[in-house]
Design a protein around this motif. Structure first.
Motif, PDB file in Angstrom:
ATOM      1  N   SER A 311       0.803  -1.221   0.000  1.00  0.00           N
ATOM      2  CA  SER A 311       0.000   0.000   0.000  1.00  0.00           C
ATOM      3  C   SER A 311       0.837   1.272   0.000  1.00  0.00           C
ATOM      4  CB  SER A 311      -0.952  -0.009   1.207  1.00  0.00           C
ATOM      5  OG  SER A 311      -1.721   1.176   1.243  1.00  0.00           O
ATOM      6  N   PRO A 312       1.922   1.390   0.788  1.00  0.00           N
ATOM      7  CA  PRO A 312       2.713   2.625   0.752  1.00  0.00           C
ATOM      8  C   PRO A 312       3.278   2.935  -0.628  1.00  0.00           C
ATOM      9  CG  PRO A 312       3.258   1.345   2.702  1.00  0.00           C
ATOM     10  CD  PRO A 312       2.392   0.479   1.854  1.00  0.00           C
ATOM     11  N   VAL A 379      -8.876   2.583 -10.513  1.00  0.00           N
ATOM     12  CA  VAL A 379     -10.077   1.784 -10.225  1.00  0.00           C
ATOM     13  C   VAL A 379     -10.208   0.621 -11.197  1.00  0.00           C
ATOM     14  CG1 VAL A 379     -12.594   1.846 -10.363  1.00  0.00           C
ATOM     15  CG2 VAL A 379     -11.399   3.573  -9.054  1.00  0.00           C
ATOM     16  N   LEU A 380      -9.952   0.868 -12.468  1.00  0.00           N
ATOM     17  CA  LEU A 380     -10.065  -0.203 -13.460  1.00  0.00           C
ATOM     18  C   LEU A 380      -8.904  -1.186 -13.347  1.00  0.00           C
ATOM     19  CD1 LEU A 380     -11.305   1.886 -16.512  1.00  0.00           C
ATOM     20  CD2 LEU A 380     -12.635   0.354 -15.064  1.00  0.00           C
ATOM     21  N   ALA A 381      -7.738  -0.693 -12.958  1.00  0.00           N
ATOM     22  CA  ALA A 381      -6.591  -1.591 -12.812  1.00  0.00           C
ATOM     23  C   ALA A 381      -6.801  -2.590 -11.681  1.00  0.00           C
ATOM     24  CB  ALA A 381      -5.315  -0.786 -12.572  1.00  0.00           C
ATOM     25  N   ILE A 382      -7.528  -2.194 -10.632  1.00  0.00           N
ATOM     26  CA  ILE A 382      -7.799  -3.125  -9.520  1.00  0.00           C
ATOM     27  C   ILE A 382      -9.114  -3.880  -9.740  1.00  0.00           C
ATOM     28  CG2 ILE A 382      -6.482  -1.777  -7.857  1.00  0.00           C
ATOM     29  CD1 ILE A 382      -9.100  -0.634  -6.799  1.00  0.00           C
ATOM     30  N   ARG A 383      -9.635  -3.771 -10.968  1.00  0.00           N
ATOM     31  CA  ARG A 383     -10.815  -4.528 -11.398  1.00  0.00           C
ATOM     32  C   ARG A 383     -12.073  -4.185 -10.598  1.00  0.00           C
ATOM     33  NH1 ARG A 383      -9.088  -8.258 -15.067  1.00  0.00           N
ATOM     34  NH2 ARG A 383      -6.849  -8.678 -15.052  1.00  0.00           N
ATOM     35  N   LYS A 384     -12.260  -2.912 -10.332  1.00  0.00           N
ATOM     36  CA  LYS A 384     -13.486  -2.443  -9.686  1.00  0.00           C
ATOM     37  C   LYS A 384     -14.418  -1.857 -10.746  1.00  0.00           C
ATOM     38  CE  LYS A 384     -12.280  -3.182  -5.340  1.00  0.00           C
ATOM     39  NZ  LYS A 384     -13.034  -4.074  -4.429  1.00  0.00           N
ATOM     40  N   GLU A 385     -14.674  -2.662 -11.799  1.00  0.00           N
ATOM     41  CA  GLU A 385     -15.472  -2.171 -12.924  1.00  0.00           C
ATOM     42  C   GLU A 385     -16.886  -1.798 -12.512  1.00  0.00           C
ATOM     43  OE1 GLU A 385     -13.711  -4.967 -13.042  1.00  0.00           O
ATOM     44  OE2 GLU A 385     -12.391  -4.980 -14.800  1.00  0.00           O
ATOM     45  N   PHE A 386     -17.451  -2.573 -11.578  1.00  0.00           N
ATOM     46  CA  PHE A 386     -18.826  -2.305 -11.172  1.00  0.00           C
ATOM     47  C   PHE A 386     -18.935  -0.974 -10.435  1.00  0.00           C
ATOM     48  CE2 PHE A 386     -22.575  -2.861  -8.399  1.00  0.00           C
ATOM     49  CZ  PHE A 386     -23.520  -3.097  -9.380  1.00  0.00           C
ATOM     50  N   ILE A 427     -16.433  11.493 -10.682  1.00  0.00           N
ATOM     51  CA  ILE A 427     -15.037  11.379 -10.245  1.00  0.00           C
ATOM     52  C   ILE A 427     -14.956  11.260  -8.729  1.00  0.00           C
ATOM     53  CG2 ILE A 427     -12.849  12.639 -10.106  1.00  0.00           C
ATOM     54  CD1 ILE A 427     -13.483  13.744 -12.910  1.00  0.00           C
ATOM     55  N   LEU A 428     -15.802  11.984  -8.022  1.00  0.00           N
ATOM     56  CA  LEU A 428     -15.807  11.931  -6.557  1.00  0.00           C
ATOM     57  C   LEU A 428     -16.148  10.527  -6.059  1.00  0.00           C
ATOM     58  CD1 LEU A 428     -15.592  13.598  -3.925  1.00  0.00           C
ATOM     59  CD2 LEU A 428     -18.063  13.986  -4.103  1.00  0.00           C
ATOM     60  N   ILE A 429     -17.087   9.865  -6.715  1.00  0.00           N
ATOM     61  CA  ILE A 429     -17.525   8.542  -6.255  1.00  0.00           C
ATOM     62  C   ILE A 429     -16.425   7.511  -6.447  1.00  0.00           C
ATOM     63  CG2 ILE A 429     -19.151   6.663  -6.667  1.00  0.00           C
ATOM     64  CD1 ILE A 429     -21.241   8.780  -7.390  1.00  0.00           C
ATOM     65  N   TYR A 430     -15.834   7.427  -7.673  1.00  0.00           N
ATOM     66  CA  TYR A 430     -14.831   6.372  -7.830  1.00  0.00           C
ATOM     67  C   TYR A 430     -13.485   6.753  -7.206  1.00  0.00           C
ATOM     68  CZ  TYR A 430     -13.519   8.615 -12.389  1.00  0.00           C
ATOM     69  OH  TYR A 430     -13.144   9.463 -13.408  1.00  0.00           O
ATOM     70  N   SER A 431     -13.274   8.042  -6.903  1.00  0.00           N
ATOM     71  CA  SER A 431     -12.084   8.421  -6.128  1.00  0.00           C
ATOM     72  C   SER A 431     -12.182   7.912  -4.695  1.00  0.00           C
ATOM     73  CB  SER A 431     -11.903   9.943  -6.129  1.00  0.00           C
ATOM     74  OG  SER A 431     -11.632  10.431  -7.424  1.00  0.00           O
ATOM     75  N   ALA A 432     -13.408   7.860  -4.170  1.00  0.00           N
ATOM     76  CA  ALA A 432     -13.620   7.300  -2.828  1.00  0.00           C
ATOM     77  C   ALA A 432     -13.217   5.829  -2.800  1.00  0.00           C
ATOM     78  CB  ALA A 432     -15.064   7.466  -2.408  1.00  0.00           C
ATOM     79  N   ALA A 433     -13.473   5.104  -3.908  1.00  0.00           N
ATOM     80  CA  ALA A 433     -13.053   3.698  -3.978  1.00  0.00           C
ATOM     81  C   ALA A 433     -11.542   3.568  -4.015  1.00  0.00           C
ATOM     82  CB  ALA A 433     -13.661   3.069  -5.238  1.00  0.00           C
ATOM     83  N   VAL A 434     -10.872   4.531  -4.653  1.00  0.00           N
ATOM     84  CA  VAL A 434      -9.397   4.523  -4.676  1.00  0.00           C
ATOM     85  C   VAL A 434      -8.851   4.715  -3.259  1.00  0.00           C
ATOM     86  CG1 VAL A 434      -7.344   5.736  -5.496  1.00  0.00           C
ATOM     87  CG2 VAL A 434      -9.272   5.358  -7.053  1.00  0.00           C
ATOM     88  N   VAL A 435      -9.390   5.703  -2.557  1.00  0.00           N
ATOM     89  CA  VAL A 435      -8.930   5.970  -1.186  1.00  0.00           C
ATOM     90  C   VAL A 435      -9.159   4.750  -0.294  1.00  0.00           C
ATOM     91  CG1 VAL A 435      -9.324   7.389   0.866  1.00  0.00           C
ATOM     92  CG2 VAL A 435      -9.304   8.454  -1.404  1.00  0.00           C
ATOM     93  N   HIS A 436     -10.288   4.096  -0.458  1.00  0.00           N
ATOM     94  CA  HIS A 436     -10.593   2.919   0.355  1.00  0.00           C
ATOM     95  C   HIS A 436      -9.623   1.781   0.070  1.00  0.00           C
ATOM     96  CE1 HIS A 436     -12.747  -0.929   1.153  1.00  0.00           C
ATOM     97  NE2 HIS A 436     -13.088  -0.307   2.272  1.00  0.00           N
ATOM     98  N   ASP A 437      -9.302   1.557  -1.194  1.00  0.00           N
ATOM     99  CA  ASP A 437      -8.408   0.463  -1.556  1.00  0.00           C
ATOM    100  C   ASP A 437      -6.982   0.717  -1.066  1.00  0.00           C
ATOM    101  OD1 ASP A 437      -7.907  -2.037  -3.431  1.00  0.00           O
ATOM    102  OD2 ASP A 437      -6.328  -0.579  -3.906  1.00  0.00           O
ATOM    103  N   VAL A 438      -6.490   1.926  -1.267  1.00  0.00           N
ATOM    104  CA  VAL A 438      -5.123   2.241  -0.865  1.00  0.00           C
ATOM    105  C   VAL A 438      -4.994   2.244   0.654  1.00  0.00           C
ATOM    106  CG1 VAL A 438      -3.328   4.027  -0.904  1.00  0.00           C
ATOM    107  CG2 VAL A 438      -4.687   3.588  -2.948  1.00  0.00           C
TER     108      VAL A 438
END
Length: 440
Positions: A311-312, A379-386, A427-438
């Motif tokens: 993660s870092p 988001v797409l690289a970590i396969r969060k297509e949905f 952008i705000l919605i799928y950026s939240a998924a990025v923050v959660h994953d990282v």
């Protein structure tokens, strides 16, 4: 003066410099290939950006606001065709080729079979629509523009990016744009007053076909033969199945960027769309800069999201990537937000300066999109297509409501605000998924 590697901590030049210089040299050496690729892209893109921007401004001023609105309408329809034909592969093909490099030939050929099949259906549908509505606004020139821009989705840019052959692909792009610019300027200088939608359509279609031929000829020679038959059909079906969510998200994304232009033409006519499209040319200038950086960043994102990357490391990569994108677009944003009146005064004919100034809105939009490109790739690289699909659907629904509310009363300003608010929400919605994953 002693060489760098002989400088000690007791050197009069200071301990900080003694440590920093080797570190900087090491970082530059480690990223030498990326620096070379970006440098060559910058040179090529600088030419195409500057000449392309001047050419589009000249076309706008030559055609006038009304006819330029027709051209913008054709480009919007062509962008819709691109999304339909690409089937989301522009966002996932690099990832698949890097994560599953052993099956490169199968993946590339399956992607081409899928896209060519959809292209045939799209072209047939447009031809039938043209024949059945002969009295419609779409003449043959506009038809060629729509087809030419639609079949751009058959390009192999993701393949060249995954193979680290970005410079070769950029040269093909330079050839295509150079010939197109040559046709436009030759017509303007040699046949004054003869630049029409029809000639622009022929130039677009002809140069795009040549561009695709150059790409496909070289790429196909690098791949081993893959037998046609049941296995190829199954691979095409499997690729379509895996890309379905991304494709649906891309189709929903049309309501974010293209729908407002189509609705603007419907409510306010070609002239108002022409005014919007003139301001949009400045946005495209910034977008082209961002897209070239994103080409280098997409394979890097795929590598940083492979299993086992801590993660870092991912956090550090995302921060650096985001800063680069912001710095790249910031000069254009400052000009758009601080000096919008000067752009209209010195760049366009007076007829384009009528109505509200929407360049500051577009400036904010460019800043938001620069960060959105980084987040969408991750988001797409970590396969969060949905997750990506849901975010785009939410933004698309918001866009439809904002367009129907704002455009009839505010015209092009309403279209600009609808774009900024709806795309920003996505952008705000799928950026939240990025923050959660990282953060996990």
């Amino acid at each position: 003066m002693p060489p760098i590697d002989e400088i000690t901590l007791d050197s009069p030049r200071g301990p900080t410099q003694a440590r920093v210089v080797p570190v900087v040299a090491s970082l530059l050496a480690g990223h030498r290939r990326h620096i070379e690729i970006v440098s060559s892209l910058v040179v090529i893109q600088f030419f195409t950006l500057i000449v392309g921007f001047i050419t589009q401004i000249k076309i706008a001023n030559t055609l006038g606001k009304e006819v330029f609105g027709q051209l913008a309408f054709g480009l919007a329809l062509g962008a819709c065709g691109q999304v339909i034909i690409r089937f989301g592969l522009d966002r996932t093909l690099v990832r698949d080729l890097i994560h599953d490099s052993e099956h490169t030939a199968n993946i590339v050929r399956a992607s081409l079979v899928l896209r060519y099949s959809i292209t045939a259906m799209v072209v047939l549908a447009l031809l039938l629509w043209k024949m059945l509505h002969s009295a419609s606004d779409m003449g043959w020139g506009l038809f060629f523009i729509v087809i030419g821009n639609s079949i751009l989705s058959l390009d192999l840019q993701p393949v060249y990016d995954a193979w680290q052959k970005i410079r070769r692909h950029a040269v093909y792009y330079l050839i295509q744009r150079g010939i197109y610019f040559g046709v436009v300027w030759s017509t303007i200088f040699l046949f004054p007053g003869e630049l029409t939608i029809y000639w622009l359509g022929l130039a677009t279609l002809g140069t795009v076909l040549m561009y695709l031929f150059l790409q496909h000829r070289w790429a196909m020679r690098q791949l081993p033969p893959v037998p046609a038959g049941k296995m190829l059909f199954l691979e095409v079906f499997d690729l379509a199945r895996r890309n379905l969510w991304v494709w649906l998200a891309a189709l929903s994304g049309l309501f974010l960027v293209q729908f407002n232009q189509l609705l603007l033409k419907h409510y306010m006519g070609y002239a108002e769309l022409g005014g919007y499209a003139a301001a949009w040319q400045i946005v495209m200038l910034g977008m082209l800069f961002l897209e070239q950086i994103a080409r280098v960043g997409r394979p890097a994102t795929a590598r940083h999201t492979r299993p086992g990357v801590p993660s870092p490391v991912r956090k550090c990569f995302l921060v650096k990537y985001s800063i680069v994108m912001l710095v790249a677009v910031l000069p254009i944003v400052l000009i758009m937000t601080c000096f919008p009146g000067l752009i209209y005064k010195y760049v366009y004919k007076p007829e384009y300066a009528t109505g509200p100034n929407i360049l500051p809105v577009f400036g904010i939009y460019l800043l938001v999109v620069s960060l959105g490109m980084v987040a969408s790739q991750y988001v797409l690289a970590i396969r969060k297509e949905f997750v990506f699909l849901i975010s785009v659907i939410v933004g698309g629904i918001l866009s439809v409501g904002l367009c129907a509310w704002l455009i009839p009363t505010l015209g092009k300003a309403g279209a600009a605000w609808a774009l900024l608010l709806s795309h920003g929400m996505t952008i705000l919605i799928y950026s939240a998924a990025v923050v959660h994953d990282v953060g996990k």
